[in-house]
Scaffold this motif. Sequence first.
Motif, PDB file in Angstrom:
ATOM      1  N   ASN A 290       0.859  -1.183   0.000  1.00  0.00           N
ATOM      2  CA  ASN A 290       0.000   0.000   0.000  1.00  0.00           C
ATOM      3  C   ASN A 290       0.895   1.233   0.000  1.00  0.00           C
ATOM      4  O   ASN A 290       1.309   1.719   1.040  1.00  0.00           O
ATOM      5  N   LEU A 291       1.229   1.704  -1.225  1.00  0.00           N
ATOM      6  CA  LEU A 291       2.120   2.848  -1.402  1.00  0.00           C
ATOM      7  C   LEU A 291       1.428   3.899  -2.277  1.00  0.00           C
ATOM      8  O   LEU A 291       1.761   4.081  -3.444  1.00  0.00           O
ATOM      9  N   LEU A 292       0.441   4.583  -1.690  1.00  0.00           N
ATOM     10  CA  LEU A 292      -0.309   5.608  -2.400  1.00  0.00           C
ATOM     11  C   LEU A 292      -0.906   5.053  -3.694  1.00  0.00           C
ATOM     12  O   LEU A 292      -1.873   4.306  -3.646  1.00  0.00           O
ATOM     13  N   LEU A 293      -0.312   5.357  -4.871  1.00  0.00           N
ATOM     14  CA  LEU A 293      -0.892   4.913  -6.128  1.00  0.00           C
ATOM     15  C   LEU A 293      -0.801   3.407  -6.322  1.00  0.00           C
ATOM     16  O   LEU A 293      -1.593   2.819  -7.054  1.00  0.00           O
ATOM     17  N   ILE A 294       0.187   2.766  -5.706  1.00  0.00           N
ATOM     18  CA  ILE A 294       0.424   1.346  -5.918  1.00  0.00           C
ATOM     19  C   ILE A 294      -0.105   0.557  -4.727  1.00  0.00           C
ATOM     20  O   ILE A 294       0.412   0.677  -3.613  1.00  0.00           O
ATOM     21  N   ARG A 295      -1.129  -0.238  -4.971  1.00  0.00           N
ATOM     22  CA  ARG A 295      -1.700  -1.097  -3.934  1.00  0.00           C
ATOM     23  C   ARG A 295      -1.909  -2.496  -4.514  1.00  0.00           C
ATOM     24  O   ARG A 295      -2.371  -2.634  -5.641  1.00  0.00           O
ATOM     25  N   SER A 296      -1.557  -3.491  -3.742  1.00  0.00           N
ATOM     26  CA  SER A 296      -1.638  -4.858  -4.256  1.00  0.00           C
ATOM     27  C   SER A 296      -1.855  -5.836  -3.115  1.00  0.00           C
ATOM     28  O   SER A 296      -1.290  -5.671  -2.030  1.00  0.00           O
ATOM     29  N   THR A 318      -3.168 -38.006 -18.050  1.00  0.00           N
ATOM     30  CA  THR A 318      -3.322 -37.993 -16.592  1.00  0.00           C
ATOM     31  C   THR A 318      -2.210 -37.178 -15.954  1.00  0.00           C
ATOM     32  O   THR A 318      -1.030 -37.355 -16.257  1.00  0.00           O
ATOM     33  N   ILE A 319      -2.597 -36.264 -15.078  1.00  0.00           N
ATOM     34  CA  ILE A 319      -1.651 -35.401 -14.355  1.00  0.00           C
ATOM     35  C   ILE A 319      -1.569 -35.904 -12.916  1.00  0.00           C
ATOM     36  O   ILE A 319      -2.584 -36.031 -12.234  1.00  0.00           O
ATOM     37  N   ASP A 320      -0.356 -36.196 -12.455  1.00  0.00           N
ATOM     38  CA  ASP A 320      -0.203 -36.722 -11.102  1.00  0.00           C
ATOM     39  C   ASP A 320       1.128 -36.247 -10.526  1.00  0.00           C
ATOM     40  O   ASP A 320       2.184 -36.771 -10.852  1.00  0.00           O
ATOM     41  N   GLY A 321       1.073 -35.200  -9.709  1.00  0.00           N
ATOM     42  CA  GLY A 321       2.273 -34.746  -9.020  1.00  0.00           C
ATOM     43  C   GLY A 321       3.038 -33.634  -9.711  1.00  0.00           C
ATOM     44  O   GLY A 321       4.200 -33.380  -9.363  1.00  0.00           O
ATOM     45  N   LEU A 322       2.429 -32.943 -10.693  1.00  0.00           N
ATOM     46  CA  LEU A 322       3.104 -31.806 -11.301  1.00  0.00           C
ATOM     47  C   LEU A 322       3.193 -30.655 -10.297  1.00  0.00           C
ATOM     48  O   LEU A 322       2.202 -30.303  -9.660  1.00  0.00           O
ATOM     49  N   GLU A 323       4.391 -30.065 -10.180  1.00  0.00           N
ATOM     50  CA  GLU A 323       4.588 -28.969  -9.235  1.00  0.00           C
ATOM     51  C   GLU A 323       4.360 -27.627  -9.919  1.00  0.00           C
ATOM     52  O   GLU A 323       4.618 -27.463 -11.109  1.00  0.00           O
ATOM     53  N   GLY A 324       3.903 -26.669  -9.140  1.00  0.00           N
ATOM     54  CA  GLY A 324       3.686 -25.339  -9.673  1.00  0.00           C
ATOM     55  C   GLY A 324       3.010 -24.444  -8.665  1.00  0.00           C
ATOM     56  O   GLY A 324       3.174 -24.619  -7.451  1.00  0.00           O
ATOM     57  N   TRP A 325       2.207 -23.496  -9.164  1.00  0.00           N
ATOM     58  CA  TRP A 325       1.560 -22.540  -8.279  1.00  0.00           C
ATOM     59  C   TRP A 325       0.225 -22.103  -8.847  1.00  0.00           C
ATOM     60  O   TRP A 325      -0.085 -22.293 -10.013  1.00  0.00           O
ATOM     61  N   ALA A 326      -0.575 -21.486  -7.969  1.00  0.00           N
ATOM     62  CA  ALA A 326      -1.833 -20.847  -8.348  1.00  0.00           C
ATOM     63  C   ALA A 326      -1.967 -19.604  -7.489  1.00  0.00           C
ATOM     64  O   ALA A 326      -1.580 -19.604  -6.319  1.00  0.00           O
ATOM     65  N   GLU A 327      -2.525 -18.538  -8.087  1.00  0.00           N
ATOM     66  CA  GLU A 327      -2.557 -17.278  -7.349  1.00  0.00           C
ATOM     67  C   GLU A 327      -3.860 -16.530  -7.557  1.00  0.00           C
ATOM     68  O   GLU A 327      -4.563 -16.707  -8.555  1.00  0.00           O
ATOM     69  N   ASP A 328      -4.144 -15.665  -6.568  1.00  0.00           N
ATOM     70  CA  ASP A 328      -5.280 -14.739  -6.607  1.00  0.00           C
ATOM     71  C   ASP A 328      -4.714 -13.364  -6.330  1.00  0.00           C
ATOM     72  O   ASP A 328      -4.147 -13.111  -5.265  1.00  0.00           O
ATOM     73  N   VAL A 329      -4.859 -12.434  -7.306  1.00  0.00           N
ATOM     74  CA  VAL A 329      -4.193 -11.141  -7.245  1.00  0.00           C
ATOM     75  C   VAL A 329      -5.205 -10.006  -7.460  1.00  0.00           C
ATOM     76  O   VAL A 329      -6.061 -10.091  -8.334  1.00  0.00           O
ATOM     77  N   HIS A 330      -5.048  -8.935  -6.645  1.00  0.00           N
ATOM     78  CA  HIS A 330      -5.864  -7.738  -6.781  1.00  0.00           C
ATOM     79  C   HIS A 330      -4.926  -6.541  -6.750  1.00  0.00           C
ATOM     80  O   HIS A 330      -4.289  -6.266  -5.723  1.00  0.00           O
ATOM     81  N   ASN A 331      -4.814  -5.830  -7.888  1.00  0.00           N
ATOM     82  CA  ASN A 331      -3.866  -4.723  -8.013  1.00  0.00           C
ATOM     83  C   ASN A 331      -4.572  -3.413  -8.295  1.00  0.00           C
ATOM     84  O   ASN A 331      -5.585  -3.369  -9.015  1.00  0.00           O
TER      85      ASN A 331
END
Length: 333
Positions: A290-296, A318-331
């Motif tokens: 939270n930096l004035l104009l920039i909030r995330s 079939t997918i079994d054990g693939l590594e990675g990420w998932a995200e929820d972002v509000h900018n």
Amino acid sequence: MSDHEITEPVPLTDDRGRLNPASIGWARQQLHDTDGVGRGCYGWGRTKRWEYWGIVTPTHIFALTIGGLDYANVRQVWVLERATLTAIDAFEISPLGRGLSMTGTHGAGVNTSRGRTIDLRFEDSDAGTRLLARTPRVQVEVLAETRPGHEAMGLASPHSRFLVDYTVKDVDRPTTGTITIDGVRHDASGFAVLDHARSRGPYRTDWNWGAAVGEVDGKRIGINLGGGGPDGLRNGISHTGVTIDGRVHKIPTVLEWEFDPSNWMAPWRMTTDRMELTFTPFYDRYARTNLLLIRSTTHQCFGVFTGRVQTDEGEWLTIDGLEGWAEDVHNRW
């Protein structure tokens, strides 16, 4: 808007920075010329240039970010030690373009960002992208390789005649090199994912995004999970696809996301007519700015994917054990 494949070189904008309608769609190679992003006085303050590299190895997960806005630029090096789930985070912000140099179009050369305590340099070549980073505690020297015939999704999706998103989602880039933490060197063999953006977009941007890489029945699989927007698309265009042995299989339909914002470590679900995945997190990277104009506000969860995906030819893998990420972002920026 249609999920149209671009097969010939095309400029994203005209000489005044306005959207070129012929550029709308996606490409499996770098065919969009984005040098014109940011031209013209309309929409000043809305230009967003971004280079995000996420790297996963057996011992560490780390993220390198160079971001350029009209009024500020940011740089970040974030590292997670997987054995202890201990994180190191170095972040800086500078006014306007101080210390920043970014290419107009993807793959056109070198992106650099230098600040008081953080230096980042991403160098493109025929062999791949050399990722160099230095902070008081961390030093990265990694090559994200580009194998012959490798494809990546480039996507142009408009907000209006003047505002347009262009991104490249490049998954499954094998890595070699090292990451040194507090003087201790570690092997950085694993995979890298690139999120590249050259956009002029609205102040408020919200999205879901995910990626995963691994091997399935002898095939090298990279998954890009798109989302965002009230209709589940990014301005009418799907950002979801699967790379199989370097070839993109584009999924044009809406990806539905199911997760519990009150419990980020609970399993997530991502589904379309060609994808059925369950994501089980083991770490939630929470960040708030939270930096004035920039909030995330960001919840980026790292974990393991299971389920199945369908190729363009109709085969289910079939997918079994693939590594990675998932995200929820509000900018807000």
